[in-house]
Write a protein that holds these residues in place. Structure first.
Motif, PDB file in Angstrom:
ATOM      1  N   SER A 189      -0.588  -1.588   0.686  1.00 28.18           N
ATOM      2  CA  SER A 189       0.202  -0.235   1.036  1.00 28.18           C
ATOM      3  C   SER A 189      -0.817   0.845   0.836  1.00 28.18           C
ATOM      4  O   SER A 189      -0.445   1.743   1.274  1.00 28.18           O
ATOM      5  CB  SER A 189       1.188  -0.055  -0.194  1.00 28.18           C
ATOM      6  N   LYS A 190      -2.132   0.386   0.310  1.00 28.32           N
ATOM      7  CA  LYS A 190      -3.106   1.480   0.296  1.00 28.32           C
ATOM      8  C   LYS A 190      -3.466   2.177   1.575  1.00 28.32           C
ATOM      9  O   LYS A 190      -3.251   1.611   2.593  1.00 28.32           O
ATOM     10  CB  LYS A 190      -4.224   0.893  -0.748  1.00 28.32           C
ATOM     11  N   TYR A 191      -4.286   3.089   1.087  1.00 27.25           N
ATOM     12  CA  TYR A 191      -4.801   3.831   2.594  1.00 27.25           C
ATOM     13  C   TYR A 191      -5.440   3.237   3.404  1.00 27.25           C
ATOM     14  O   TYR A 191      -6.484   2.178   3.081  1.00 27.25           O
ATOM     15  CB  TYR A 191      -5.656   5.067   1.829  1.00 27.25           C
ATOM     16  N   TYR A 192      -4.996   3.165   4.762  1.00 28.05           N
ATOM     17  CA  TYR A 192      -5.806   2.383   5.703  1.00 28.05           C
ATOM     18  C   TYR A 192      -5.394   3.032   6.998  1.00 28.05           C
ATOM     19  O   TYR A 192      -4.458   3.741   7.364  1.00 28.05           O
ATOM     20  CB  TYR A 192      -5.111   0.807   5.728  1.00 28.05           C
TER      21      TYR A 192
ATOM     22  N   GLN B  92      -9.406  -5.452  -0.438  1.00 23.72           N
ATOM     23  CA  GLN B  92      -9.392  -3.766  -0.164  1.00 23.72           C
ATOM     24  C   GLN B  92     -10.671  -3.432  -0.007  1.00 23.72           C
ATOM     25  O   GLN B  92     -10.796  -2.388   0.981  1.00 23.72           O
ATOM     26  CB  GLN B  92      -8.809  -3.284  -1.589  1.00 23.72           C
TER      27      GLN B  92
ATOM     28  N   GLY C  47      -0.820   2.427   5.981  1.00 28.84           N
ATOM     29  CA  GLY C  47      -0.686   1.637   5.156  1.00 28.84           C
ATOM     30  C   GLY C  47       0.626   0.894   5.520  1.00 28.84           C
ATOM     31  O   GLY C  47       0.745  -0.512   5.487  1.00 28.84           O
TER      32      GLY C  47
ATOM     33  N   THR D  63       5.263  11.009   5.009  1.00 29.54           N
ATOM     34  CA  THR D  63       4.342  11.017   3.763  1.00 29.54           C
ATOM     35  C   THR D  63       5.590  10.586   2.747  1.00 29.54           C
ATOM     36  O   THR D  63       5.080   9.666   1.519  1.00 29.54           O
ATOM     37  CB  THR D  63       3.546  12.271   3.520  1.00 29.54           C
TER      38      THR D  63
ATOM     39  N   THR E 101      -0.839   7.679   2.912  1.00 30.38           N
ATOM     40  CA  THR E 101      -1.561   6.285   2.982  1.00 30.38           C
ATOM     41  C   THR E 101      -1.938   5.881   4.522  1.00 30.38           C
ATOM     42  O   THR E 101      -2.408   4.664   4.980  1.00 30.38           O
ATOM     43  CB  THR E 101      -0.764   5.087   2.536  1.00 30.38           C
TER      44      THR E 101
ATOM     45  N   GLN F 235       6.878   2.604  -1.302  1.00 28.65           N
ATOM     46  CA  GLN F 235       5.727   1.933  -2.399  1.00 28.65           C
ATOM     47  C   GLN F 235       6.518   1.896  -3.734  1.00 28.65           C
ATOM     48  O   GLN F 235       6.362   0.817  -4.364  1.00 28.65           O
ATOM     49  CB  GLN F 235       4.533   2.674  -2.309  1.00 28.65           C
TER      50      GLN F 235
END
Lengths: 268, 264
Positions: A64-67, A97, A35, B121, A32, B128
Motif C-alpha cells: 500500500s506504500k507510496y509507489y 519495499q 499504491g 487521497t 500513496t 489502508q
C-alpha cells in the motif's frame, strides 16, 4: 515463519497482470500515488502465498506504500516484486519495499521518455500531417505501432516475475546508461520537433523610406531558420524550470500572448 | 443538444468513457494516442469525419509532449477534441470556433482531475485503515471508487457540453470577434511550445544539449523529416551506449592491469 508453500502458477501471474492492467494509473492519489493499484493487482496472488491473515495483512500494507512508475516499465517492477514474495516470503518485505522504491524512479524515467515522449513524437506528426491531406494512413500506422507495443508489454509482468530479485543485478549497471542513451535519442528528435511543430512567423514589414523595406521574417530567416520557434521554446522552458509556472499556467499564458501579439500584428 | 439525436449523444459519451478507461487502465491505444482517430470517430458519429480529422490533427500537434507525468494535472486536449468537433460540425462553424470553445473546457478539466486525485487521497487512506483492521476485501476494493471516477473523467465534461452547453456555446460564438479568431489560429501554432518546454526540462539537457542542436540542424538546414532524424538519433544513442559499456569494461580491466604491473 518460512517461505511460501504455494507456488504461483502461470495462471496466477496472468491474473495478477490483468488485474493490475485495469487500474494501472486509475487509483492515483496524492498520498500513496499508485499504491492502491498495486494492492488491487496482486492481492489475489498474495493471498495464495500467505494463507495466514497476519502475513497477508503485512504484505498488503507493505504494497500500500507510496509507489509510482510508468505502467509498462512498472509491470516489470511489480512482477519482480511478486517474484521476490515467492522467493523470500513475508520476511523479505523490507527488501521488496527497497527494491520497488529504488527502481520506480529510474524505470519511470525510461518508460516516460520512450513511451510518452519519444514514440508519440515520432508517430503523432506522421498521423497529423497525413490527416491534413485527408488521409488516415498515418493514423493507421500509429494504431499498428500501439498494437505491436501492447503485445510486447503484456509480457513484461511475467518477465519481471521470472527474474525476481535478480532483476536488480541484471539492470543495475545498465539503467543509468540506458537513461542517458534514451535521452540522446529524445533530444535529437526534440531538436527537430521544435522547428517542425512551432509555426509562428513575424509579418512585420518596416518601410524606412527610399524603397528601403525591411522584412523582419526574412531577416530572421537569414539569421537562423525557425528563430522564433527556438526563442519561444527557450523562454517557455525557462519559465517551467524550477516550477516558476505550472503547465496549466503556461498554456494559459501562451493563449493570452498569442491573442495579444496577433491582435497587435506582431506574430502570425 | 447541438441538433444531434440521443443515439449520437450516447455514442459520443460512450466513446469518451472508452478512451478514458483505456487511458487509466490498460493503455492499449488501439485507436491511437494522437487525437486524429478521436476526431475522426466523433466526426463520423456526427456525419462529418473530415472536420473531425482536421481538428484531431491540429490538436495532436498542439498537445505534443503535454502529458501528465508523475501525477501532474495537465489540460486535457482529448476533451478539447470531443468538444471542438461537436461545436464545429453541429453549428457549422470554422475549426477555430470549435477550438475556442474546446480549449477552455480542457483548462477547466484540470480542476476536475485535481479534485478526483484529492478525493482519492482520502479514499486510499481509508482503504489502508480497512486493511489494518483486517477487513481485507473492503480495503482492496475501496480504491476502485477512484478508478471509476477516472473512467468517467473525460465523459463528464463532454456530457455537460452536449446536454447543457448549447446556449453558452452559441452566445460565445455569436460574440466572437475577428481578432479572437486570428489569435486562436496563432495560438495553434505557438501552443506546441508548452509541450516542447516540458520535454526539454525532462531530458538530460545539461549533459547532452549538443544532440538538441543536431536534431535542429538536420531539420532546419538539411530538411530531413522527423522519422529519419529519429533514426540518426538512435545511431548516436547506440554509439554512446556501446562506448560507455566498453569504457566501463576497460576501467574494470585497467585496475587489474595496474595490479599486475605492481607485481612485476
Amino acid at each position: 515463519m518460512s517461505k511460501p508453500v504455494y507456488q504461483l502458477t502461470n495462471k496466477d501471474i496472468k491474473e495478477a497482470n490483468f488485474r493490475f492492467l485495469w487500474v494501472s494509473i486509475a487509483c492515483f492519489n496524492y498520498g500513496t500515488q499508485l499504491g492502491p493499484s498495486v494492492v488491487w493487482g496482486i492481492s489475489k496472488a498474495l493471498r495464495k502465498l500467505y494463507p495466514e491473515d497476519e502475513d497477508y495483512k503485512a504484505a498488503l500494507l507493505n504494497h500500500s506504500k507510496y509507489y509510482n512508475s510508468q505502467p509498462y516499465m512498472g509491470s516489470l517492477i511489480i512482477g519482480a516484486a511478486l517474484g521476490m514474495e515467492q522467493e523470500l516470503g513475508i520476511e523479505g518485505k523490507d527488501a521488496i519495499q527497497d527494491f520497488k522504491a529504488g527502481l520506480m524512479g529510474p524505470t519511470a524515467g525510461i518508460g516516460d521518455s520512450i513511451f510518452w515522449i519519444m514514440m508519440p513524437a515520432i508517430f503523432t506528426p506522421i498521423a497529423a500531417s497525413m490527416a491534413y491531406d485527408g488521409s488516415l494512413v498515418g493514423w493507421l500506422i500509429e494504431c499498428v505501432y500501439w498494437i505491436i507495443l501492447h503485445c510486447f508489454r503484456m509480457r513484461f509482468f511475467g518477465w519481471g516475475f521470472k527474474m525476481g530479485g535478480n532483476f536488480v543485478s541484471v539492470i543495475k549497471d545498465q539503467l543509468p546508461l540506458v537513461t542517458d542513451a534514451v535521452g540522446i535519442l529524445g533530444l535529437t528528435v526534440l531538436g527537430a520537433l521544435i522547428p517542425s511543430t512551432i509555426g509562428i512567423t513575424c509579418p512585420v514589414v518596416l518601410d524606412l523610406g527610399n524603397d528601403n523595406i525591411v522584412n523582419i521574417q526574412g531577416l530572421l530567416d537569414t539569421l537562423l531558420p525557425n528563430f522564433l520557434a527556438v526563442l519561444s521554446t527557450f523562454i517557455a522552458a525557462k519559465l517551467l524550470r524550477g516550477r516558476k509556472l505550472t503547465m496549466t499556467q503556461l498554456v494559459l499564458a501562451v493563449l493570452a500572448i498569442s491573442i495579444l501579439l496577433s491582435a497587435l500584428g506582431i506574430i502570425a | 443538444m447541438f441538433g444531434m439525436n440521443i443515439l449520437q449523444a450516447l455514442l459520443i459519451i460512450l466513446f469518451a468513457v472508452y478512451r478514458a478507461v483505456d487511458m487509466y487502465g490498460p493503455q492499449t491505444f488501439v485507436l491511437g494516442w494522437s487525437n486524429v482517430g478521436e476526431g475522426f470517430i466523433v466526426g463520423a458519429i456526427l456525419g462529418n469525419p473530415a472536420v473531425g480529422i482536421e481538428i484531431g490533427a491540429t490538436l495532436s500537434l498542439m498537445s505534443l509532449g503535454v502529458v501528465g507525468l508523475g501525477g501532474a494535472s495537465v489540460p486535457n486536449f482529448h476533451i478539447t477534441t470531443f468538444v471542438a468537433t461537436i461545436v464545429a460540425v453541429q453549428l457549422n462553424e470554422p475549426i477555430a470556433t470549435g477550438m475556442a470553445v474546446g480549449l477552455p473546457v480542457a483548462m477547466l478539466s484540470v480542476y476536475l482531475d485535481i479534485l478526483i486525485k484529492t478525493i482519492g487521497t482520502g479514499i486510499a487512506a481509508r482503504a489502508q485503515q480497512h486493511i489494518e483492521k483486517g477487513e481485507f476485501d473492503k480495503g482492496i476494493k475501496l480504491p476502485l471508487v477512484i478508478a471509476f471516477m477516472n473512467y468517467f473523467q473525460w465523459a463528464l465534461p463532454v456530457a455537460i457540453v452536449i446536454f447543457a452547453g448549447q446556449g453558452v456555446v452559441q452566445a460565445i460564438v455569436n460574440i466572437m470577434p475577428e481578432w479572437l479568431y486570428n489569435g486562436l489560429n496563432v495560438a495553434g501554432k505557438l501552443l506546441p511550445v508548452t509541450g516542447m518546454a516540458m520535454l526539454i526540462n525532462y531530458m538530460p539537457i545539461d549533459k547532452h544539449w549538443q544532440y538538441l542542436l543536431l536534431g535542429f540542424v538536420l531539420y532546419s538546414y538539411l530538411k530531413l523529416s522527423v522519422l529519419p532524424i529519429g533514426m540518426i538519433g538512435l545511431v548516436f544513442a547506440l554509439i554512446y551506449y556501446k562506448n560507455e559499456v566498453k569504457f566501463k569494461q576497460l576501467q574494470a580491466s585497467g585496475v587489474s592491469v595496474g595490479g599486475d604491473m605492481e607485481d612485476e
